[in-house]
Design a protein around this motif. Structure first.
Motif, mmCIF file in Angstrom:
data_model
loop_
_atom_site.group_PDB
_atom_site.id
_atom_site.type_symbol
_atom_site.label_atom_id
_atom_site.label_comp_id
_atom_site.label_asym_id
_atom_site.label_seq_id
_atom_site.Cartn_x
_atom_site.Cartn_y
_atom_site.Cartn_z
ATOM 1 N N GLN A 40 0.833 -1.201 0.000
ATOM 2 C CA GLN A 40 0.000 0.000 0.000
ATOM 3 C C GLN A 40 0.870 1.256 0.000
ATOM 4 O OE1 GLN A 40 -3.317 0.322 -0.344
ATOM 5 N NE2 GLN A 40 -3.050 2.526 -0.324
ATOM 6 N N SER A 41 1.925 1.260 0.793
ATOM 7 C CA SER A 41 2.828 2.417 0.849
ATOM 8 C C SER A 41 3.520 2.649 -0.489
ATOM 9 C CB SER A 41 3.882 2.224 1.948
ATOM 10 O OG SER A 41 3.266 2.224 3.213
ATOM 11 N N ILE A 42 3.894 1.566 -1.147
ATOM 12 C CA ILE A 42 4.524 1.692 -2.468
ATOM 13 C C ILE A 42 3.517 2.273 -3.466
ATOM 14 C CG2 ILE A 42 5.500 0.402 -4.414
ATOM 15 C CD1 ILE A 42 6.731 -1.509 -2.277
ATOM 16 N N ALA A 43 2.282 1.797 -3.415
ATOM 17 C CA ALA A 43 1.241 2.327 -4.311
ATOM 18 C C ALA A 43 0.992 3.809 -4.037
ATOM 19 C CB ALA A 43 -0.049 1.531 -4.147
ATOM 20 N N GLU A 44 0.957 4.184 -2.765
ATOM 21 C CA GLU A 44 0.771 5.598 -2.418
ATOM 22 C C GLU A 44 1.943 6.437 -2.915
ATOM 23 O OE1 GLU A 44 0.204 5.493 1.819
ATOM 24 O OE2 GLU A 44 -1.826 4.685 1.641
ATOM 25 N N ALA A 45 3.148 5.902 -2.807
ATOM 26 C CA ALA A 45 4.324 6.628 -3.298
ATOM 27 C C ALA A 45 4.257 6.811 -4.813
ATOM 28 C CB ALA A 45 5.601 5.888 -2.904
ATOM 29 N N ARG A 46 3.794 5.801 -5.518
ATOM 30 C CA ARG A 46 3.652 5.915 -6.977
ATOM 31 C C ARG A 46 2.663 7.011 -7.337
ATOM 32 N NH1 ARG A 46 2.663 0.236 -9.694
ATOM 33 N NH2 ARG A 46 2.823 1.530 -11.553
ATOM 34 N N GLY A 47 1.541 7.036 -6.625
ATOM 35 C CA GLY A 47 0.549 8.083 -6.875
ATOM 36 C C GLY A 47 1.106 9.464 -6.582
ATOM 37 N N ALA A 48 1.794 9.599 -5.455
ATOM 38 C CA ALA A 48 2.388 10.882 -5.079
ATOM 39 C C ALA A 48 3.444 11.303 -6.096
ATOM 40 C CB ALA A 48 2.991 10.791 -3.682
ATOM 41 N N MET A 49 4.226 10.342 -6.567
ATOM 42 C CA MET A 49 5.262 10.649 -7.552
ATOM 43 C C MET A 49 4.631 11.157 -8.844
ATOM 44 S SD MET A 49 8.346 8.111 -8.798
ATOM 45 C CE MET A 49 9.002 7.872 -7.161
ATOM 46 N N SER A 50 3.560 10.514 -9.268
ATOM 47 C CA SER A 50 2.921 10.944 -10.520
ATOM 48 C C SER A 50 2.252 12.311 -10.379
ATOM 49 C CB SER A 50 1.916 9.893 -10.999
ATOM 50 O OG SER A 50 0.819 9.833 -10.129
ATOM 51 N N ARG A 51 1.847 12.674 -9.156
ATOM 52 C CA ARG A 51 1.251 13.996 -8.910
ATOM 53 C C ARG A 51 2.319 15.067 -8.643
ATOM 54 N NH1 ARG A 51 -1.431 10.959 -5.201
ATOM 55 N NH2 ARG A 51 -0.466 12.071 -3.466
ATOM 56 N N GLY A 52 3.557 14.645 -8.464
ATOM 57 C CA GLY A 52 4.615 15.596 -8.134
ATOM 58 C C GLY A 52 4.581 16.031 -6.676
ATOM 59 N N GLU A 112 7.894 -0.036 -9.133
ATOM 60 C CA GLU A 112 7.243 -1.178 -9.773
ATOM 61 C C GLU A 112 8.043 -2.451 -9.557
ATOM 62 O OE1 GLU A 112 6.776 -0.055 -13.881
ATOM 63 O OE2 GLU A 112 5.463 1.626 -13.369
ATOM 64 N N GLU A 113 9.369 -2.335 -9.644
ATOM 65 C CA GLU A 113 10.233 -3.493 -9.452
ATOM 66 C C GLU A 113 10.067 -4.071 -8.043
ATOM 67 O OE1 GLU A 113 14.966 -4.713 -9.423
ATOM 68 O OE2 GLU A 113 14.412 -2.602 -9.519
ATOM 69 N N VAL A 114 10.090 -3.215 -7.039
ATOM 70 C CA VAL A 114 9.951 -3.686 -5.662
ATOM 71 C C VAL A 114 8.587 -4.330 -5.465
ATOM 72 C CG1 VAL A 114 9.889 -3.012 -3.229
ATOM 73 C CG2 VAL A 114 11.639 -2.058 -4.747
ATOM 74 N N ALA A 115 7.546 -3.720 -5.974
ATOM 75 C CA ALA A 115 6.203 -4.308 -5.850
ATOM 76 C C ALA A 115 6.157 -5.681 -6.520
ATOM 77 C CB ALA A 115 5.156 -3.372 -6.448
ATOM 78 N N ARG A 116 6.765 -5.807 -7.700
ATOM 79 C CA ARG A 116 6.804 -7.099 -8.413
ATOM 80 C C ARG A 116 7.578 -8.150 -7.619
ATOM 81 N NH1 ARG A 116 8.390 -4.269 -12.811
ATOM 82 N NH2 ARG A 116 10.414 -5.295 -12.788
#
Length: 144
Positions: A40-52, A112-116
């Motif tokens: 979940q934290s990785i997914a949140e980080a991805r979202g935050a990264m895409s939003r800047g 993505e790599e870590v999540a995989r």
């Protein structure tokens, strides 16, 4: 900014539900909860990264690293866990490195790599719930 009463109530309910599930969980379930929180934290980080959103990205990745280091890695029993524990330790160390690099470089592919890498381990962990090796199974009529 203000949040709505509904939003605050939902957040409080979620927090209480998580605390209750942690307090009543057996060790196996706790590890499963750590995997869930990590992903979940990785997914949140991805979202935050895409939003800047650098602040949210850093907070999410910091949480993910703490889960890896203080939760999953610290809970390994290297003496009794053999190769599996040693391999998990290496996986967690590598994942921590990649999350740190992702934070520094805004590298979504590293996330993505870590999540995989973690997802199959988390899924396998959940599948072994309640399974014991044959030599640890109770003998019929002798209790558990």
């Amino acid at each position: 900014m203000f949040t709505s009463v509904h939003s605050r109530a939902a957040s409080a309910y979620k927090r209480v539900a998580v605390e209750t599930s942690v307090q009543s969980a057996d060790p196996h379930t706790l590890v499963g909860l750590l995997y869930d929180a990590l992903l979940q934290s990785i997914a949140e980080a991805r979202g935050a990264m895409s939003r800047g959103d650098t602040v949210a990205k850093g907070a999410s990745l910091g949480k993910a690293v703490r889960i890896l280091e203080e939760g999953l890695k610290a809970g390994l029993n290297l003496r009794e866990g053999g190769d599996i524990a040693a391999n998990l330790r290496q996986l967690y160390s590598y994942s921590t490195l990649r999350l740190t690099q992702a934070n520094l470089r805004n590298d979504e592919k590293a996330l993505e790599e870590v999540a995989r890498l973690i997802e199959p381990v988390a899924d396998s962990w959940k599948q072994i719930k309640g399974q014991r090796p044959a030599h640890l199974q109770p003998v019929l009529g002798q209790g558990a």
